[in-house]
Design a protein around this motif. Structure first.
Motif, PDB file in Angstrom:
ATOM      1  N   ASN A   6      -4.653  26.881  22.618  1.00  0.00           N
ATOM      2  CA  ASN A   6      -4.466  25.744  21.724  1.00  0.00           C
ATOM      3  C   ASN A   6      -5.812  25.050  21.556  1.00  0.00           C
ATOM      4  OD1 ASN A   6      -3.888  22.992  20.789  1.00  0.00           O
ATOM      5  ND2 ASN A   6      -1.742  23.512  21.173  1.00  0.00           N
ATOM      6  N   ALA A   7      -6.242  24.873  20.332  1.00  0.00           N
ATOM      7  CA  ALA A   7      -7.563  24.308  20.063  1.00  0.00           C
ATOM      8  C   ALA A   7      -7.708  22.895  20.613  1.00  0.00           C
ATOM      9  CB  ALA A   7      -7.830  24.307  18.551  1.00  0.00           C
ATOM     10  N   ARG A   8      -6.618  22.169  20.744  1.00  0.00           N
ATOM     11  CA  ARG A   8      -6.692  20.799  21.231  1.00  0.00           C
ATOM     12  C   ARG A   8      -6.956  20.751  22.736  1.00  0.00           C
ATOM     13  NH1 ARG A   8      -1.978  17.295  18.386  1.00  0.00           N
ATOM     14  NH2 ARG A   8      -3.374  15.629  19.046  1.00  0.00           N
ATOM     15  N   LEU A   9      -6.703  21.854  23.422  1.00  0.00           N
ATOM     16  CA  LEU A   9      -6.908  21.906  24.870  1.00  0.00           C
ATOM     17  C   LEU A   9      -8.144  22.703  25.267  1.00  0.00           C
ATOM     18  CD1 LEU A   9      -3.242  22.625  26.060  1.00  0.00           C
ATOM     19  CD2 LEU A   9      -4.389  20.406  25.870  1.00  0.00           C
ATOM     20  N   ALA A  10      -8.686  23.470  24.334  1.00  0.00           N
ATOM     21  CA  ALA A  10      -9.771  24.404  24.650  1.00  0.00           C
ATOM     22  C   ALA A  10     -11.027  23.681  25.113  1.00  0.00           C
ATOM     23  CB  ALA A  10     -10.084  25.266  23.434  1.00  0.00           C
ATOM     24  N   ALA A  11     -11.692  24.258  26.091  1.00  0.00           N
ATOM     25  CA  ALA A  11     -12.972  23.730  26.557  1.00  0.00           C
ATOM     26  C   ALA A  11     -14.024  23.933  25.483  1.00  0.00           C
ATOM     27  CB  ALA A  11     -13.393  24.441  27.845  1.00  0.00           C
ATOM     28  N   GLY A  12     -14.855  22.926  25.257  1.00  0.00           N
ATOM     29  CA  GLY A  12     -15.951  23.057  24.320  1.00  0.00           C
ATOM     30  C   GLY A  12     -17.087  23.861  24.928  1.00  0.00           C
ATOM     31  N   PRO A  13     -18.154  24.095  24.181  1.00  0.00           N
ATOM     32  CA  PRO A  13     -19.272  24.908  24.673  1.00  0.00           C
ATOM     33  C   PRO A  13     -19.888  24.388  25.969  1.00  0.00           C
ATOM     34  CG  PRO A  13     -19.450  24.586  22.303  1.00  0.00           C
ATOM     35  CD  PRO A  13     -18.345  23.690  22.766  1.00  0.00           C
ATOM     36  N   GLU A  14     -20.088  23.064  26.074  1.00  0.00           N
ATOM     37  CA  GLU A  14     -20.700  22.514  27.290  1.00  0.00           C
ATOM     38  C   GLU A  14     -19.795  22.686  28.498  1.00  0.00           C
ATOM     39  OE1 GLU A  14     -22.009  18.482  26.858  1.00  0.00           O
ATOM     40  OE2 GLU A  14     -24.063  19.159  26.493  1.00  0.00           O
ATOM     41  N   ALA A  15     -18.512  22.388  28.323  1.00  0.00           N
ATOM     42  CA  ALA A  15     -17.572  22.525  29.435  1.00  0.00           C
ATOM     43  C   ALA A  15     -17.436  23.981  29.850  1.00  0.00           C
ATOM     44  CB  ALA A  15     -16.209  21.952  29.044  1.00  0.00           C
ATOM     45  N   THR A  16     -17.371  24.883  28.879  1.00  0.00           N
ATOM     46  CA  THR A  16     -17.273  26.310  29.186  1.00  0.00           C
ATOM     47  C   THR A  16     -18.490  26.779  29.981  1.00  0.00           C
ATOM     48  OG1 THR A  16     -15.927  26.768  27.229  1.00  0.00           O
ATOM     49  CG2 THR A  16     -17.109  28.622  28.188  1.00  0.00           C
ATOM     50  N   TRP A  17     -19.666  26.361  29.519  1.00  0.00           N
ATOM     51  CA  TRP A  17     -20.894  26.723  30.242  1.00  0.00           C
ATOM     52  C   TRP A  17     -20.852  26.212  31.679  1.00  0.00           C
ATOM     53  CZ3 TRP A  17     -24.303  23.113  32.311  1.00  0.00           C
ATOM     54  CH2 TRP A  17     -25.446  23.664  32.911  1.00  0.00           C
ATOM     55  N   TYR A  18     -20.438  24.960  31.862  1.00  0.00           N
ATOM     56  CA  TYR A  18     -20.425  24.380  33.204  1.00  0.00           C
ATOM     57  C   TYR A  18     -19.425  25.100  34.109  1.00  0.00           C
ATOM     58  CZ  TYR A  18     -20.311  20.933  36.947  1.00  0.00           C
ATOM     59  OH  TYR A  18     -20.382  20.322  38.170  1.00  0.00           O
ATOM     60  N   LEU A  19     -18.235  25.359  33.605  1.00  0.00           N
ATOM     61  CA  LEU A  19     -17.196  26.008  34.399  1.00  0.00           C
ATOM     62  C   LEU A  19     -17.617  27.398  34.863  1.00  0.00           C
ATOM     63  CD1 LEU A  19     -14.220  24.817  32.213  1.00  0.00           C
ATOM     64  CD2 LEU A  19     -14.481  24.314  34.654  1.00  0.00           C
ATOM     65  N   GLU A  20     -18.379  28.095  34.040  1.00  0.00           N
ATOM     66  CA  GLU A  20     -18.849  29.424  34.415  1.00  0.00           C
ATOM     67  C   GLU A  20     -20.080  29.359  35.309  1.00  0.00           C
ATOM     68  OE1 GLU A  20     -19.309  31.421  30.704  1.00  0.00           O
ATOM     69  OE2 GLU A  20     -17.142  31.584  30.359  1.00  0.00           O
ATOM     70  N   ALA A  21     -21.009  28.426  35.012  1.00  0.00           N
ATOM     71  CA  ALA A  21     -22.239  28.317  35.797  1.00  0.00           C
ATOM     72  C   ALA A  21     -21.982  27.763  37.185  1.00  0.00           C
ATOM     73  CB  ALA A  21     -23.247  27.442  35.059  1.00  0.00           C
ATOM     74  N   ALA A  22     -21.004  26.876  37.316  1.00  0.00           N
ATOM     75  CA  ALA A  22     -20.746  26.225  38.602  1.00  0.00           C
ATOM     76  C   ALA A  22     -20.408  27.223  39.703  1.00  0.00           C
ATOM     77  CB  ALA A  22     -19.621  25.205  38.455  1.00  0.00           C
TER      78      ALA A  22
END
Length: 239
Positions: A6-22
């Motif tokens: 659902n687009a309203r719940l999807a992580a944006g580019p910054e959040a996606t990057w952080y979740l993967e980099a962390a």
């Protein structure tokens, strides 16, 4: 059929990057405050413990709330915990902490700047293809405002994963502690704790959560939840 979030719940580019980099040792998550030359680096992933979730229903919340101390002490009804709307297969899961280091000096003393970047509940080892915010059973997606990140709050900077079916028993020790009775829990590394309910074979595990946290669901290509991650709930956090 591949999962489409659902687009309203999807992580944006910054959040996606952080979740993967962390959770990538050696990754740089930014720089030390007021020192752009010193990076904040992911130093490692620690397996804190395992947790039993026999009901398949998961609470991600603070184990107690300061504004309910009056109710705790008198045995009055309190707000229900923040139970996730998503269900997971009943089972035993790893709890992992991603650690970072960003050394700095304070009043002439060297500080290693070790911090928790995120805490992860590992549901499976399948690859995550997308991230979305984890709603609670009380959240209404239709009322979600653009940019809003539903999260839990914690005055004591403590969060927990817990089996929702055993919540009353598992959280009782924290609520009793608020009334001055010594807290009896299993002490884990890094100040974390575990409470067991052997009658239900269920657990509660605490972790550090700055002012609470945002809950993210890592989805596989089939839409199954492979990971549940909690990141800082502080305003301005990338995730």
């Amino acid at each position: 059929m591949e999962w489409v979030g659902n687009a309203r719940l999807a992580a944006g580019p910054e959040a996606t990057w952080y979740l993967e980099a962390a959770f990538t040792p050696g990754a740089h998550l930014g720089t030390v405050y007021d020192d752009p030359t010193t990076p904040v680096v992911v130093t490692g992933i620690e397996e804190l413990t395992t947790i039993r979730v026999p009901s398949g229903r998961l609470v991600v919340d603070a184990p107690w709330h300061d504004d309910q101390v009056y109710e705790y002490g008198r045995g009055l009804p309190t707000r229900p915990p923040r139970e996730l709307a998503v269900r997971i297969p009943p089972g035993v899961y790893r709890v992992e902490i991603a650690w970072t280091a960003g050394p700095y000096e304070f009043m002439g003393e060297h500080v290693d700047g070790v911090e928790c970047a995120a805490t992860r509940l590992c549901i499976s080892d399948d690859p995550v293809v997308g991230w979305e915010m984890g709603l609670s059973v009380e959240d209404d997606i239709a009322r979600l405002q653009p940019g809003e990140k539903p999260r839990f709050f914690s005055d004591a900077n403590v969060g927990c994963f817990a089996d929702a079916g055993a919540w009353t028993t598992l959280s009782a020790r924290f609520r009793t502690f608020m009334d001055g009775v010594p807290l009896e829990t299993e002490q884990l590394a890094d100040g974390c704790e575990r409470v067991r309910d052997e009658s239900r074979q269920a657990d509660l595990v605490t972790f550090g959560a700055e002012s609470g946290g945002v809950v993210w669901l890592g989805r596989t290509k089939t839409g199954d939840v492979a990971a549940i991650v909690v990141t800082s709930g502080m305003p301005g956090a990338k995730a």
